[in-house]
Design an enzyme around this catalytic site. Structure first.
Site, short mmCIF file in Angstrom:
data_model
loop_
_atom_site.label_atom_id
_atom_site.label_comp_id
_atom_site.label_asym_id
_atom_site.label_seq_id
_atom_site.Cartn_x
_atom_site.Cartn_y
_atom_site.Cartn_z
N ASP A 161 0.83 -1.21 0.00
CA ASP A 161 0.00 0.00 0.00
C ASP A 161 0.87 1.26 0.00
O ASP A 161 2.02 1.23 0.45
CB ASP A 161 -0.89 -0.03 1.25
CG ASP A 161 -2.07 0.92 1.12
OD1 ASP A 161 -2.33 1.42 0.01
OD2 ASP A 161 -2.72 1.17 2.15
N GLU A 199 -11.84 -5.31 -5.50
CA GLU A 199 -12.42 -3.97 -5.32
C GLU A 199 -11.68 -2.91 -6.15
O GLU A 199 -12.21 -1.82 -6.38
CB GLU A 199 -12.35 -3.55 -3.84
CG GLU A 199 -13.32 -4.29 -2.92
CD GLU A 199 -12.93 -5.74 -2.67
OE1 GLU A 199 -11.72 -6.04 -2.58
OE2 GLU A 199 -13.83 -6.60 -2.61
N ARG A 227 0.16 7.67 -2.43
CA ARG A 227 0.71 8.71 -1.54
C ARG A 227 2.17 9.01 -1.87
O ARG A 227 2.61 10.16 -1.82
CB ARG A 227 0.57 8.27 -0.07
CG ARG A 227 -0.80 8.59 0.48
CD ARG A 227 -1.09 7.84 1.74
NE ARG A 227 -1.55 6.49 1.44
CZ ARG A 227 -1.82 5.57 2.36
NH1 ARG A 227 -1.66 5.86 3.64
NH2 ARG A 227 -2.25 4.39 2.02
N LEU A 272 12.28 -19.53 -4.78
CA LEU A 272 11.16 -18.85 -4.11
C LEU A 272 9.82 -19.20 -4.78
O LEU A 272 9.72 -19.22 -6.01
CB LEU A 272 11.37 -17.33 -4.18
CG LEU A 272 10.27 -16.50 -3.52
CD1 LEU A 272 10.33 -16.60 -2.00
CD2 LEU A 272 10.35 -15.03 -3.95
N HIS A 296 2.60 3.52 -8.85
CA HIS A 296 2.47 2.08 -9.16
C HIS A 296 3.70 1.59 -9.94
O HIS A 296 4.17 0.48 -9.73
CB HIS A 296 1.19 1.81 -9.95
CG HIS A 296 -0.05 2.11 -9.18
ND1 HIS A 296 -0.24 1.68 -7.89
CD2 HIS A 296 -1.18 2.81 -9.50
CE1 HIS A 296 -1.42 2.10 -7.45
NE2 HIS A 296 -2.01 2.79 -8.41
N SER A 351 -6.96 -6.07 -6.22
CA SER A 351 -8.04 -6.72 -5.50
C SER A 351 -9.33 -6.69 -6.31
O SER A 351 -9.45 -5.92 -7.28
CB SER A 351 -8.27 -6.01 -4.16
OG SER A 351 -8.95 -4.80 -4.37
C1 FPP Z 1 -1.85 0.18 -3.31
O1 FPP Z 1 -1.44 1.53 -3.33
C2 FPP Z 1 -1.35 -0.52 -4.49
C3 FPP Z 1 -2.11 -1.13 -5.45
C4 FPP Z 1 -3.59 -1.17 -5.39
C5 FPP Z 1 -1.52 -1.75 -6.63
C6 FPP Z 1 -0.24 -2.49 -6.44
C7 FPP Z 1 0.34 -2.74 -7.76
C8 FPP Z 1 1.65 -2.69 -8.07
C9 FPP Z 1 2.72 -2.46 -7.09
C10 FPP Z 1 2.05 -2.85 -9.50
C11 FPP Z 1 2.08 -4.18 -10.09
C12 FPP Z 1 2.40 -5.37 -9.27
C13 FPP Z 1 3.37 -6.30 -9.51
C14 FPP Z 1 3.39 -7.60 -8.79
C15 FPP Z 1 4.45 -6.07 -10.47
P1 FPP Z 1 -2.53 2.67 -3.38
O2 FPP Z 1 -2.74 3.08 -4.78
O3 FPP Z 1 -3.77 2.24 -2.69
O4 FPP Z 1 -1.82 3.81 -2.57
P2 FPP Z 1 -2.51 4.94 -1.69
O5 FPP Z 1 -3.23 4.22 -0.58
O6 FPP Z 1 -1.36 5.76 -1.21
O7 FPP Z 1 -3.43 5.69 -2.58
#
Ligand code: FPP
Length: 241
Positions: free
Chosen positions: A16, A63, A20, A127, A33, A61
């Site tokens: 997460d 959601e 931010r 892994l 991201h 997710s």
């Molecule tokens: C949460 O941060 C992150 C996500 C919902 C997406 C995670 C995806 C990646 C890291 C990219 C692809 C994954 C791989 C395995 C290569 P947020 O957007 O909710 O952050 P915030 O809470 O600060 O808004």
């Protein structure tokens, strides 16, 4: 670094804080991201070198479809890139890759990439890296219940002998152990519909660090936290000497 004893076999991560991280730098959320996806490989390698055998990350997710189309598209494109890269890298680093989640809603090319990657890496012994993609803990349980109900209808289940382990065999995680440690970055104390069944007894470590800033020192802190825990799984301590 001092040797850490009591290393978790399976670490699950909620990555997460990408949004931010980007906002702090006056960048679009999608840049967060991109930065977040770049560090995944490094964390996999570090975790494996420290003795972790299973690592599962929450990439998207059930959601997350509610996010703006452009953000969903960026995450899917990052995953495309990542999976493409993985096909080459998993051969080199011996990593076994699995994907959990409901696949039919994903674009067909991504579904094909996943199939190819799981097949190509299935005999790898390094892994065990799992990506949760269009994954929801409740959805996992619901799909498992539906499959079990079909099997019951087909006369394959004896209800009175049906135990937790039998139900777990219907979950997406059927061939991986439950997580010992859940790491959540960026400070929120929530499970966010991650592996609802599988996290029942996991230790939970929450750090304020945003996912793109997560690094070896932060991983060490999480592992040290785990090493100091006294896990009783609902029982009492028996080695009270
Ligand atoms: C949460 O941060 C992150 C996500 C919902 C997406 C995670 C995806 C990646 C890291 C990219 C692809 C994954 C791989 C395995 C290569 P947020 O957007 O909710 O952050 P915030 O809470 O600060 O808004």
């Amino acid at each position: 670094m001092a040797e850490v004893k009591n290393v978790p076999l399976h670490v699950a991560i909620i990555m997460d804080g990408n949004g931010r991280w980007a906002k702090k730098r006056f960048l679009p959320r999608t840049a967060g991201h991109a930065a977040g996806s770049k560090i995944v490989e490094n964390i996999c390698e570090l975790a494996f070198n420290k003795g972790v055998k299973y690592l599962t990350v929450y990439a998207f997710s059930t959601e997350n479809w509610k996010r703006p189309d452009s953000e969903v598209k960026t995450i899917m494109n990052l995953l495309r890139e990542y999976l493409k890269d993985c096909i080459k890298k998993s051969t080199k680093n011996n990593m076994r890759i699995r994907v959990i989640g409901e696949r039919s809603r994903l674009d067909e090319d991504i579904q094909n990439q996943i199939k190819e990657l799981e097949e190509a890496s299935k005999n790898n012994t390094g892994l065990n890296f799992t990506v949760a993609l269009n994954y929801g803990g409740r959805d996992d349980i619901l799909r498992a219940a539906r499959k079990a109900a079909h099997d019951y209808k087909d006369g394959k289940i004896d209800i009175d002998a049906f135990e937790e382990k039998d139900f777990a065999a219907y979950l997406d995680t059927k061939d991986i152990p439950d997580p010992d440690l859940l790491i959540r970055t960026s400070g929120e104390f929530r499970i966010s519909n991650y592996m609802m069944w599988q996290l029942a007894y996991s230790e939970i470590y929450v750090t304020d660090v945003l996912w793109p800033d997560f690094n070896e020192a932060e991983l060490d802190k999480a592992l040290a936290y785990f090493a100091a825990r006294d896990r009783r799984f609902g029982g009492i301590k028996t080695d009270n000497k």
